[in-house]
Design an enzyme around this catalytic site. Structure first.
Site, PDB file in Angstrom:
ATOM      1  N   ASP D 239      47.137  60.652  67.674  1.00 36.44           N
ATOM      2  CA  ASP D 239      47.893  59.818  66.719  1.00 36.44           C
ATOM      3  C   ASP D 239      47.948  58.351  67.135  1.00 36.44           C
ATOM      4  O   ASP D 239      48.934  57.657  66.888  1.00 36.44           O
ATOM      5  CB  ASP D 239      49.331  60.357  66.543  1.00 36.44           C
ATOM      6  CG  ASP D 239      49.342  61.769  65.983  1.00 36.44           C
ATOM      7  OD1 ASP D 239      48.393  62.107  65.248  1.00 36.44           O
ATOM      8  OD2 ASP D 239      50.279  62.522  66.270  1.00 36.44           O
ATOM      9  N   ASP D 240      46.887  57.901  67.765  1.00 37.49           N
ATOM     10  CA  ASP D 240      46.918  56.552  68.334  1.00 37.49           C
ATOM     11  C   ASP D 240      45.772  55.674  67.822  1.00 37.49           C
ATOM     12  O   ASP D 240      45.694  54.488  68.152  1.00 37.49           O
ATOM     13  CB  ASP D 240      46.843  56.659  69.860  1.00 37.49           C
ATOM     14  CG  ASP D 240      47.115  55.338  70.530  1.00 37.49           C
ATOM     15  OD1 ASP D 240      48.241  54.840  70.370  1.00 37.49           O
ATOM     16  OD2 ASP D 240      46.198  54.806  71.190  1.00 37.49           O
TER      17      ASP D 240
END
Lengths: 295, 295, 295, 295
Positions: D239-240
C-alpha cells in the site's frame, strides 16, 4: 443465476417502518413513542422533521418486529384513534417481503447494469420481476442476469397502447415501484397516476438547470464547470417532480460533450442507486413538491 | 495597517505570461516555443487547448524573466510577424507590478471580508486602492483594514450618475479589474463595456439554475439537495457571462432558507476567491460564452 | 466596534437543549417525550442514535422555552427520577446566554480572522472575551475587531507557567470552551483536563494520515491526490481526540507545498468553523473516542 | 457476447502519445515541438510539468497519426539524437492496438463487474483476455460476459507456484498491464518486478491512512467523518506505491461498518476505473514515489 448474498440482510433485526405526516403541534412524539412502548415495541431508529412554514410534522419510526405485540392486521385498528387525533396521513411498512421493482430502459446500459449488479449482489433488497424496454438492445444484458426482459416498442400502436401493455405486465407482476433507468420516453398523465409517488427517474443534469433533452449538450454550450445528475419522483410536469438525490462533478474546458457524457454516467448510476436505496428502505416522505429523506 | 507577508511572492521566480488565441493549425506550439527559446527564454509552464468544434487554439506560456532577452518595449515588434502569421489575438503580462483591483459591495460582508484578508495576508497579489458601495454599512470593516471606502448611493442622482462617479474613481485609481462582492445592482451596458472581460461577479446559485434575485429562496422552494455558487465575468445579459468557477454543497430538508444562506456564504467566498486568483494569475482566456482556465 | 447583526438569532424561537447518553433499552424515547409533553414542552427537534455494539443510546431534544413549565432550578429535581431509572448521563443547555469562547493562536491568521468575521457578523452566537497567543504577530488583527489580545510567550518561564497564566485568564473571563486556531503548542495533560471535551483543535490533514507537524510537507512527499483538514476535541494524545468534522480537496502534481498550504487554508477555516458551530449549538455528544454530531 | 460499441473510438482522430522525462533546462518544448512540426505532425494535446525540487521535466504530447511522416520503425532512429541531447527517458505509444488488460480478483464482485461493464460498453478501450482468481466465486459473473476466468488457488502448491502459473498465463496472453480488483493477496517481489509500474491496485481507504487489512473497520474505530479509496501502482512495499487517483465520501455516526463497506464500494469502483482509464490513455508518468497524471 447468481445466488444472492444474504449477509447484509442478516446483520440487522427485522423491523417495521411507520411513516407519518400531520399538522405540527405539541405531544406528537410523546404520543407515538408512548403508543409503541405500550405495545412492547423497541424503537431502533426515529427521525422527525417540523416544517414551520407549512406547519407540518413528519416522522419515521423503525420498530423491532420481535417483541412488538401488534400484528399487521391488528395495528390499523388499535392505531386509528391516535392517527385521527393528530390528523395523520400514515403508512406502516411491515417488511415482510421485499418490494417488487420494475425497471424501464431504452438503449443506455449504464444505469440498468448497475442496478442489476446491486440487485444480484444482495445490496439492493428488492425483487426484480422484469425489465421493460422500448428498444431491443439491452435484452441480452438483462436476461443473462436471470431477469425477464420485455420488449414493447412505442411505434407500433402508439404510446397509449404500449403504456397499457406495460401497466398490464406490472399489474400481473404485482410491481410496487418503477425505476426509469434512462427510459427516453415521456410517460402519460394516466401512467404516472397509476404509480403516483412510486416512479423514480434519473435526469442527467443538476435540475432545475438543463431540463429536457440533450442536457450534456446544454451544459457544454453554457460552459459550466460542474455537471450534475438528479433523481426525482415523476409527476405530470417533465423533470419537475420532487427531488430525491443529486450529485455533482467538476469538469473543465478540456472536456468534450463526449467526456461530459462519460463522466456523467458514473454520476447518474450512483445518484439513481442512492434514490432507489432510500425508497426501498422507506426513508422518503413527500411534502408537496419536495422530499424529506430521513437518511 | 497589517504588513503584507511577501513570503509567497518570493518562492517563485519572476515570470511573464503570454496568452494566445488563434485558429488551430499545425506548428503553433513549435513556432511559439521556438521563438521563446531563440530569445533565451525558459518556459516555466505551458498550457494549450484545441477546440475542434470552433477550430480554435488557445495557449498560455509562462516565461522566466531572468535570461529572456526581449524587453516589454521590444517584444511586440519582434513578436508581431509570428502573431500575424498565425492570426493571433494575444497579450503579454510582464508581471512588473501587481494588478489594481477595485471591489464593489452593498451590505453583505462575507465576500469583502474574505477578500480583505486574502489581500492583507499577501495571498492575493493585487493592489486594492478602493472599495465602492451603494450603502454605508461596510465602511468600518473596510477602512480599518487600511483600504479607502467610497459610499456612492444610487438613489440620489439615479444609477447613470452614480456609475459615472464610480468610473471616474476607477479611472483616477488606474483600476485594472473590478470584483462585484455581492453588489446588488445591475450594471448598465456602458459600465460593462468600460471594463469588458474585467468585471468578476459572484452569483449565489449554481448557474444557470436560479438566476436573478433570491436564489436561495428559489432553491429552497424547488427542494434541491445541493446548492451552488458561480463566479463569472459580467456581460450585458444578467447572470449569463462566461463562467469562471463553480462550487456545490449538499443540503437537505432540515435546512431552512436561512441555513442555505449561511452555508452558501462559505461557498460564495471560496468560489469568488478562486476566480479572482485565476484572473490575477492571468490563467483565464475567454472563448465566446465560455472560459478556458489553465489551472 | 462592529455592531452584531441579530437577525439570525431572531428567526428561531428560544429553545433549551437536552442531551442524553445511557444504556440502550426500550421505552427511552417514550419516557423522555412523555416527560416533556407532561410539562407542556414543545419538541422542536429530536435526534436519537443507538449504538448496538456498545449497547448505548444517545439523544438530543430541542424544547421550545415558551410554554415549558419547568425552570432551570426546578428541572433537575423533577427530571432526576427518570434520569436515574435509565442510568442517564445528561445535561440541559437552557440557552439563556451565549457560550463564552476563548481562542488560542500563534502566527497564522487565516482561522482566527475567519472566526472573528463569523463572530462579528453574528453568524457564530458566542461571546469572545479574549484571544491568547504565544506570539505577538496577530495583535492588531484581533484588537481592531474589538477583541482583547493577550500575548503570553512560552519561552520566559516555561510552558507550565504560561499555561497557568492562560488558565487564570480563562477563569477570570468565565470561558466555556477553547478553540485552538492554529496554536502551535502541545497542551499539557493538566491543561487539557481543565477543559476536558471543551477544547477544539484544527489539524491540517485528513487524520489519522499525517498527524504531527508539517502535514502538508508529508502529504506532498507522499504524492496524495486529495488533501484534508480535521477538527477534533483535544485529548492527552496528540491529534488523536474524537473527530468532529473533516473536509477534503483535490490536488495534483502541479501543486507545490506552498499550493497545498494555500488551498488547505480554505479547508481549515471551513472545517474549524463547522466544528465550532456544532459545539455552540450543542449538537455534539462524545462517545469514547468518537463523536455523535446531530446535525 | 455483447458487441462493443465503437462510437467513442471514432469521434477522435487516431493519435500517437509521446511521453518524456528528463532533467529540466531551457528549450525542451521548442526542441520537441520543432521536431514534430518538422515531421508534419499535428500536436493535438501537449502537457508539461517542471519539478523544481528534483530539477526534472515531464512532457506528454499527443500527435495526430494522419500526416505525421515517421513510422514506428523509423521514429526511434530519427528521434534518438534529440533524446540523447536532453538525456530523456521516453516512450512512444502508437495506439495501433488496444492494451491487453488482465484482472485479478478474489471474492468481491463490485470492482470486476464495473470493469466488465466499462469494457463491454466500449468505454474502456482495452482487450480483456482473462480474469484470474484465487477463489472460484466470481466464475459465472466473468464468463457470462464472454471473458475467460482462471481459478488458481493459492493454497495447493503455495503462493510461489500460483504466481508462476499466473505469470505464464499472462505471458501467453501477452498481457500489457494488470488490475488488482480487490485481489486479497500480497504479491511477491518477483511478481511485482515482472510488471513493474504496470500493476494497478485499489485500496479501500484514503492512503496513507488505514493501510493493510480491514480498512473500513479501522476507519469505523477511529470515528472518521470521511472515508476514502486510493488507486496506486503496486510496489514491493504494501500500500505504498505511487498514488494515481483518490476519492472521498462523507459518513457519520449513523454509519455502521457495513454501511462504510457499502458506500465505499461505489467509491472504489469509480476511483479504480479512473486510474485504469488514465493508464490506458497513457496519461500517467511515474516520478519516484509519485505520479504525474496529465488529465
Amino acid at each position: 443465476m447468481i445466488e444472492k448474498k444474504s449477509k447484509e440482510r442478516d446483520t440487522k433485526p427485522a423491523t417495521a417502518k411507520l411513516l407519518i405526516a400531520c399538522p405540527d403541534r405539541s405531544g406528537i412524539i410523546a404520543a407515538v413513542a408512548g403508543f409503541i412502548a405500550a405495545h412492547k415495541g423497541n424503537i431502533v431508529e426515529a427521525d422527525q422533521h417540523s416544517d414551520p412554514l407549512e406547519n407540518a410534522f413528519f416522522m419515521r419510526v423503525e420498530i423491532e418486529r420481535e417483541g412488538f405485540d401488534l400484528s399487521s392486521n391488528l395495528f390499523p385498528v388499535v392505531w386509528q384513534p391516535l392517527a385521527e387525533r393528530f390528523q395523520m396521513r400514515w403508512r406502516m411498512e411491515w417488511g415482510d417481503r421485499p418490494k417488487r421493482m420494475a425497471v424501464m430502459v431504452s438503449k443506455e446500459s449504464h444505469c440498468i447494469s448497475d442496478l442489476l449488479w446491486r440487485w444480484s449482489s444482495g445490496e439492493l433488497r428488492v425483487e426484480l420481476p422484469l425489465v421493460v424496454s422500448n428498444h431491443p438492445d439491452l435484452q441480452e444484458l438483462v436476461t443473462r442476469s436471470g431477469v425477464a426482459f420485455q420488449y414493447l416498442p412505442v411505434s407500433s400502436g402508439g404510446k397509449k397502447q404500449q403504456e397499457r401493455q406495460v401497466l398490464e405486465l406490472f399489474d400481473a407482476q404485482k410491481v410496487d415501484f418503477v425505476v426509469l433507468a434512462r427510459y427516453m420516453q415521456v410517460l402519460s398523465r394516466s401512467f404516472v397516476a397509476a404509480y403516483r409517488d412510486r416512479i423514480i427517474n434519473i435526469h442527467h443534469s443538476f435540475l432545475p438547470a438543463f431540463a429536457g433533452a440533450r442536457s450534456y449538450h446544454q451544459a457544454f454550450d453554457r460552459g459550466v464547470k460542474i455537471i450534475g445528475a438528479t433523481s426525482h419522483f415523476v409527476t405530470d410536469v417533465l423533470d419537475d417532480g420532487p427531488i430525491i438525490a443529486q450529485g455533482t462533478l467538476p469538469v473543465d474546458h478540456r472536456d468534450s460533450v463526449e467526456d461530459l457524457v462519460r463522466k456523467g454516467r458514473d454520476l447518474e448510476r450512483v445518484v439513481l442507486a442512492t434514490a432507489v436505496h432510500q425508497h426501498v428502505e422507506d426513508k422518503i416522505l413527500i411534502s408537496g413538491r419536495k422530499t424529506i429523506v430521513f437518511d
